[in-house]
Design an enzyme around this catalytic site. Sequence first.
Site, PDB file in Angstrom:
ATOM      1  CE1 TYR A 186      -7.010   2.787  -0.730  1.00 50.39           C
ATOM      2  CE2 TYR A 186      -4.605   3.210  -0.435  1.00 50.39           C
ATOM      3  CZ  TYR A 186      -5.632   2.464  -0.791  1.00 50.39           C
ATOM      4  OH  TYR A 186      -5.324   1.589  -1.675  1.00 50.39           O
TER       5      TYR A 186
ATOM      6  CD  GLU B  80      -3.138  -0.713   0.200  1.00 52.49           C
ATOM      7  OE1 GLU B  80      -2.985   0.229  -0.459  1.00 52.49           O
ATOM      8  OE2 GLU B  80      -3.808  -1.806  -0.249  1.00 52.49           O
TER       9      GLU B  80
ATOM     10  CB  CYS C 195     -15.220   3.181 -13.499  1.00 52.97           C
ATOM     11  SG  CYS C 195     -15.982   4.900 -13.326  1.00 52.97           S
TER      12      CYS C 195
ATOM     13  CG  LEU D 261       8.474   3.943  -5.705  1.00 53.08           C
ATOM     14  CD1 LEU D 261       7.981   3.345  -7.133  1.00 53.08           C
ATOM     15  CD2 LEU D 261       8.543   2.723  -4.749  1.00 53.08           C
TER      16      LEU D 261
END
Length: 346
Positions: A116, A33, A188, A76
Amino acid sequence: MKFSNVLVQWYLQNKRDLPWRQTSNPYKIWLSEIILQQTRVDQGMVYYFKFIEHFPTVFHLAKASEEEVLKLWQGLGYYSRARNLHFSAKYIVNELKGHFPSSYIQILKLKGVGDYTASAIASICYNEATAVVDGNVYRVLARYFGIATPINSTKGIKEFKLLAQKLLNPTISGTHNQAVMEFGARMCKPQNPDCEICPLNESCVAIQKQTVKTLPVKEKKLKIKKRYFNYLVVQTSNNKTIIEKREKGIWINLYQFPLLESAHEIDVNQLITSEKFDKLFGKLNTSVKLFNQTMVVHKLSHQHIYTKFWIINTPNSAKFSLIWDEIKRFPVPILIDNFLNEYKSN
């Protein structure tokens, strides 16, 4: 539950085979994550495997030096993610005895973890009924329900979180959350969504009102700041150079060539008469040329960095003691790494 059931059914049939979906290990899911924040899955996958190989457990990550972690993270971007990851690993090992926190509230206390990420880990690893809201989820909800509230406004953040929580199937929280995110990423999509084959197309407000292209709504971004970097790349006659550790800013604790930041673009005369140049070279003989006669523009989300690499040849000096080939051992910004690769090939 219809919304959740449709998406979960679609997800189970269409989900990508990703390595962090084959485990419920909170360390590995946390790692994935953090890596995937602001990063595409295909790019993040490479780093995920590298980190798992070097640091298979939170104990290995905690034991590593920050320099090792930053070097592995190199390329990154958003390096604060790596520093926070390392800091939190040490906290888990030293303060929590290696036990990963097992609730949304506890996970939220980890440095670098927001709503989140805490929701994702808590739901996927522990099936806690807390909804995730990321860019994909904002897009799916805004279009399906026809919501024009800006997603980056205080009102929007609250509104979408409440709606996501209301739609959540608490018996399969982790699967539901992954389903909505995957649906946003693959069906989507931001551009050219597959509305014709979408399983929700008959009840989608954006399709009915032809607002697919205008949703979700975002408030206007802040003005992009322009910065001008001049790197002094020392090349001595015995193939030595010098680098320094950055002490502040976006690339804190990464290494770079001596830097002169200017208010605007400068030429060679302005460079050699600067205080930075004088402090570095004093009375040493120097010859200066601009690498490839070009300026590199490095674009970040909130600033554009206009960069010149000045190659400065000078005699041997004790202050320039780093062998060129040793630079690769140090973590550097991608801007520097790209230059090194190009400079070596010239």
